[in-house]
Scaffold this motif. Structure first.
Motif, mmCIF file in Angstrom:
data_model
loop_
_atom_site.group_PDB
_atom_site.id
_atom_site.type_symbol
_atom_site.label_atom_id
_atom_site.label_comp_id
_atom_site.label_asym_id
_atom_site.label_seq_id
_atom_site.Cartn_x
_atom_site.Cartn_y
_atom_site.Cartn_z
ATOM 1 N N ILE A 163 0.910 -1.254 -0.077
ATOM 2 C CA ILE A 163 -0.068 0.020 -0.184
ATOM 3 C C ILE A 163 1.023 1.381 -0.028
ATOM 4 O O ILE A 163 1.986 1.116 0.611
ATOM 5 C CB ILE A 163 -0.914 0.017 1.293
ATOM 6 C CG1 ILE A 163 0.159 0.038 2.463
ATOM 7 C CG2 ILE A 163 -1.840 -0.776 1.171
ATOM 8 C CD1 ILE A 163 -0.782 0.162 3.662
ATOM 9 N N LEU A 164 0.071 2.392 -0.683
ATOM 10 C CA LEU A 164 0.930 3.754 -0.453
ATOM 11 C C LEU A 164 0.049 4.274 0.487
ATOM 12 O O LEU A 164 -0.875 4.604 0.313
ATOM 13 C CB LEU A 164 0.737 3.919 -1.866
ATOM 14 C CG LEU A 164 1.862 4.793 -2.532
ATOM 15 C CD1 LEU A 164 3.222 4.041 -2.338
ATOM 16 C CD2 LEU A 164 1.566 4.967 -4.061
ATOM 17 N N LEU A 165 1.078 4.909 1.442
ATOM 18 C CA LEU A 165 0.157 5.843 2.308
ATOM 19 C C LEU A 165 0.322 7.163 2.016
ATOM 20 O O LEU A 165 1.474 7.454 1.940
ATOM 21 C CB LEU A 165 0.817 5.411 3.875
ATOM 22 C CG LEU A 165 0.802 4.029 4.512
ATOM 23 C CD1 LEU A 165 1.086 4.101 5.717
ATOM 24 C CD2 LEU A 165 -0.715 3.521 4.272
ATOM 25 N N CYS A 166 -0.732 7.696 1.696
ATOM 26 C CA CYS A 166 -0.499 9.084 1.450
ATOM 27 C C CYS A 166 -1.339 10.280 2.194
ATOM 28 O O CYS A 166 -2.625 9.824 2.672
ATOM 29 C CB CYS A 166 -1.267 9.444 -0.069
ATOM 30 S SG CYS A 166 -0.384 8.334 -1.244
ATOM 31 N N LYS A 167 -0.589 11.213 2.776
ATOM 32 C CA LYS A 167 -1.390 12.200 3.651
ATOM 33 C C LYS A 167 -1.220 13.604 3.182
ATOM 34 O O LYS A 167 -0.370 13.889 2.471
ATOM 35 C CB LYS A 167 -0.389 11.759 4.950
ATOM 36 C CG LYS A 167 -1.233 12.762 6.256
ATOM 37 C CD LYS A 167 -0.422 12.560 7.415
ATOM 38 C CE LYS A 167 0.727 13.477 7.438
ATOM 39 N NZ LYS A 167 1.143 13.206 8.871
ATOM 40 N N PHE A 214 -0.401 -3.342 6.567
ATOM 41 C CA PHE A 214 -1.464 -2.469 7.006
ATOM 42 C C PHE A 214 -2.684 -2.915 7.632
ATOM 43 O O PHE A 214 -3.577 -2.339 7.736
ATOM 44 C CB PHE A 214 -1.949 -1.944 5.445
ATOM 45 C CG PHE A 214 -2.547 -0.478 5.647
ATOM 46 C CD1 PHE A 214 -2.098 0.574 6.282
ATOM 47 C CD2 PHE A 214 -3.937 -0.204 5.078
ATOM 48 C CE1 PHE A 214 -2.554 1.785 6.358
ATOM 49 C CE2 PHE A 214 -4.447 0.738 5.049
ATOM 50 C CZ PHE A 214 -3.826 2.133 5.567
ATOM 51 N N GLN A 215 -2.869 -4.191 7.730
ATOM 52 C CA GLN A 215 -3.802 -4.934 8.795
ATOM 53 C C GLN A 215 -4.089 -3.931 9.733
ATOM 54 O O GLN A 215 -3.010 -3.826 10.564
ATOM 55 C CB GLN A 215 -3.528 -6.459 8.746
ATOM 56 C CG GLN A 215 -4.744 -7.064 9.594
ATOM 57 C CD GLN A 215 -4.881 -8.563 9.357
ATOM 58 O OE1 GLN A 215 -4.905 -8.960 8.463
ATOM 59 N NE2 GLN A 215 -4.638 -9.065 10.787
ATOM 60 N N GLY A 216 -5.443 -3.817 10.319
ATOM 61 C CA GLY A 216 -5.693 -2.938 11.192
ATOM 62 C C GLY A 216 -5.812 -1.243 10.745
ATOM 63 O O GLY A 216 -6.330 -0.743 11.666
ATOM 64 N N GLY A 217 -5.140 -1.061 9.464
ATOM 65 C CA GLY A 217 -5.155 0.359 9.374
ATOM 66 C C GLY A 217 -6.337 0.894 8.353
ATOM 67 O O GLY A 217 -7.071 0.055 8.019
ATOM 68 N N GLU A 218 -6.711 1.966 8.173
ATOM 69 C CA GLU A 218 -7.679 2.600 7.346
ATOM 70 C C GLU A 218 -7.380 3.924 6.895
ATOM 71 O O GLU A 218 -6.198 4.601 7.343
ATOM 72 C CB GLU A 218 -8.715 2.574 8.324
ATOM 73 C CG GLU A 218 -8.710 3.637 9.684
ATOM 74 C CD GLU A 218 -10.031 3.690 10.606
ATOM 75 O OE1 GLU A 218 -10.461 4.506 10.366
ATOM 76 O OE2 GLU A 218 -9.977 2.713 11.061
ATOM 77 N N GLU A 219 -7.800 4.276 5.679
ATOM 78 C CA GLU A 219 -7.614 5.405 4.961
ATOM 79 C C GLU A 219 -9.023 5.947 4.329
ATOM 80 O O GLU A 219 -9.762 5.402 4.142
ATOM 81 C CB GLU A 219 -6.484 5.567 4.125
ATOM 82 C CG GLU A 219 -5.143 5.250 4.529
ATOM 83 C CD GLU A 219 -4.520 6.184 5.345
ATOM 84 O OE1 GLU A 219 -4.943 7.212 5.418
ATOM 85 O OE2 GLU A 219 -3.546 5.733 6.060
ATOM 86 N N ASP A 220 -8.922 7.233 3.967
ATOM 87 C CA ASP A 220 -10.146 7.785 3.493
ATOM 88 C C ASP A 220 -10.543 7.220 1.899
ATOM 89 O O ASP A 220 -11.676 6.843 1.751
ATOM 90 C CB ASP A 220 -9.989 9.300 3.178
ATOM 91 C CG ASP A 220 -9.997 10.016 4.581
ATOM 92 O OD1 ASP A 220 -9.630 11.324 4.433
ATOM 93 O OD2 ASP A 220 -10.307 9.612 5.766
ATOM 94 N N ARG A 250 -10.169 -1.720 4.241
ATOM 95 C CA ARG A 250 -9.373 -0.446 4.793
ATOM 96 C C ARG A 250 -9.933 0.910 4.439
ATOM 97 O O ARG A 250 -9.660 1.794 5.020
ATOM 98 C CB ARG A 250 -7.950 -0.636 4.104
ATOM 99 C CG ARG A 250 -7.073 -1.901 4.264
ATOM 100 C CD ARG A 250 -6.929 -2.281 5.763
ATOM 101 N NE ARG A 250 -8.109 -3.324 6.198
ATOM 102 C CZ ARG A 250 -8.337 -3.414 7.318
ATOM 103 N NH1 ARG A 250 -7.745 -2.644 8.307
ATOM 104 N NH2 ARG A 250 -9.122 -4.351 7.639
ATOM 105 N N ALA A 251 -10.878 1.132 3.403
ATOM 106 C CA ALA A 251 -11.236 2.414 3.137
ATOM 107 C C ALA A 251 -12.320 2.863 3.727
ATOM 108 O O ALA A 251 -13.344 2.106 4.361
ATOM 109 C CB ALA A 251 -11.683 2.441 1.652
ATOM 110 N N ARG A 252 -12.398 4.172 4.193
ATOM 111 C CA ARG A 252 -13.748 4.853 4.843
ATOM 112 C C ARG A 252 -14.788 5.219 3.881
ATOM 113 O O ARG A 252 -15.913 4.858 3.831
ATOM 114 C CB ARG A 252 -12.865 5.912 5.545
ATOM 115 C CG ARG A 252 -12.101 5.828 6.564
ATOM 116 C CD ARG A 252 -12.055 6.870 7.761
ATOM 117 N NE ARG A 252 -10.715 6.807 8.595
ATOM 118 C CZ ARG A 252 -9.745 7.102 8.392
ATOM 119 N NH1 ARG A 252 -9.271 7.888 6.972
ATOM 120 N NH2 ARG A 252 -8.667 7.333 9.336
#
Length: 431
Positions: A163-167, A214-220, A250-252
């Motif tokens: 995954i690519l984490l973009c903030k 990324f298990q347990g993570g989430e992003e918009d 993982r997605a909101r």
């Protein structure tokens, strides 16, 4: 010292059984609460003896009763619908926060970028990169070019097996986007690394991780790039149901899946169901039907040196053209000889000008020629007549891409060719 009576182990599936016993040795301990989802990824251990099994899983096997937390507060209902049906027997309900109207967010214009979409990228190509990892540059380019599509906050993220984490930091508004990619970590790193900072303090930053991590993570926003594109339906470890479950949950607000629908359907895996479900729900889209995505697909095809796939009348470049396009054999030979940069410029010029009609002309072939500059070369085309079954139709004929000094020679050859045409055919050429 007061002794602890209760221990809570979260993400217990990620702990090997032997690791879970460590906190259980605390003196005075009376209760242990294990929280995990056994339908998602376990700890990564290569062992035929199942040393990667968690304590939670063992207790379930031994018949201990488990309690289901049956309300989810993360995913938009359109995102949660498939995993709830496929993995949890429809036992999960959506919380009041995700069913509220305010939870419906759009980051890009168009139905293709709604809360949940499967985007068919049929003309990609899977290949091995320098690290012997599978990549699909058509999907890489599409992901990389999404920021040009009026993205809210001018950013996005990506997904598949990594995954690519973009903030994004935008005053009081902070949106996060991630891209999960199964194989092409290095390809996306190289492509996006040229455009975005990896500094988390910058306005927009991009970092790379794996789905497993990324298990347990989430992003918009999550963009899944499934990468695989072949006729056999081979998708490798993408077929792992638990890994698919992690990726899909993982997605909101938005989950966009990029992939070759034919390959995924032929895989006979959970991804077959994903494609079929998207079609049934009206969430299936083809990248060649989205004008903004066509340019990204075009750039990727040129970058992969797959020019031949574009020089067909059924290619995405020409299938929506107002005019039918035909290519002379000399043009195809010239395209194969010229440098990559000029090659790409020529194709892009075609894409830009393909719908323009030729101005009224008369006389011999020299007067019919239309010339466009491509670097130091000239792209030559005219209107021509094509026999199709029992009818004759006008087409835009691409004759060649040559240096200017060769145009007179081409004009002479066309004089001979057009000289064989009947008067009525020549009138059609004059429009």
């Amino acid at each position: 010292m007061t002794l602890l009576e209760i221990v809570v182990i979260d993400e217990a599936a990620q702990l090997k059984e032997c690791e879970s016993t460590i906190p259980l040795q605390l003196p005075g301990l009376r209760h242990a609460i294990l929280i995990e989802d056994e339908k998602q990824l376990p700890a990564m251990v290569q062992s035929k003896a199942e040393f990667g099994r968690s304590l939670f899983e063992r207790l379930v096997i031994l018949g201990h009763k488990k309690h289901l937390l049956n309300v989810q507060y993360r995913m938009h209902p359109k995102v949660s619908l498939f995993p709830n049906s496929q993995f949890y027997e429809k036992k999960i309900t959506d919380g009041p926060n995700v069913t509220a109207a305010l939870y419906e967010k759009r980051f890009l214009k168009g139905d293709i970028f709604g809360s949940y979409s499967f985007i068919n990228v049929s003309r990609g190509k899977e290949e091995l990169d320098d690290h012997q990892s599978t990549r699909n540059m058509a999907e890489v380019r599409l992901v990389a070019d999404m920021h040009k599509m009026n993205f809210v906050g001018s950013c996005f993220g990506n997904l598949a097996n990594l995954i690519l984490l973009c903030k994004v930091q935008n005053l009081s508004l902070q949106n996060k986007r991630s891209v999960l990619v199964v194989y092409q970590v290095f390809a996306i790193q190289r492509t996006l690394g040229k455009r975005y900072s990896t500094d988390v303090r910058s306005y927009f930053s991009v970092n790379v991780s794996s789905v497993d991590g990324f298990q347990g993570g989430e992003e918009d926003v999550i963009i899944i790039s499934t990468v695989r594109c072949n006729g056999s339906g081979s998708i490798g470890f993408l077929s792992t149901i638990r890994r698919a479950n992690v990726a899909l949950t993982r997605a909101r607000y938005c989950l966009w899946i990029l992939g070759n629908a034919t390959t995924l359907v032929n895989s006979g895996s959970i991804w077959t169901n994903i494609v079929i479900d998207a079609k049934a729900r009206g969430c299936y889209f083809d990248v060649t039907n989205d004008k903004r995505s066509i340019q990204a697909n075009l750039s990727a095809t040129i970058e992969l040196k797959q020019i031949g796939t574009l020089l067909r009348t059924d290619s995405p470049l020409f299938k929506t053209a107002k005019w039918k396009v035909a290519f002379c054999e000399n043009f195809s030979k010239s395209i194969a000889r010229i440098k990559d940069m000029e090659n790409g410029e020529a194709i892009k010029q075609l894409a830009k000008e393909k719908n323009r009609m030729m101005s009224n002309k008369g006389g011999n072939s020299s007067a019919l020629l239309e010339v466009y500059n491509v670097k130091h070369l000239k792209l030559i085309w005219t209107i021509d007549i094509l026999q199709q079954n029992s009818t004759q139709i006008q087409v835009l004929k691409i004759w060649d891409i040559i240096p200017a000094y060769l145009i007179p020679n081409l004009a002479k050859d066309l004089d001979v060719l057009f000289g064989r045409y009947a008067v009525d055919m020549m009138n059609r050429l004059h429009m």
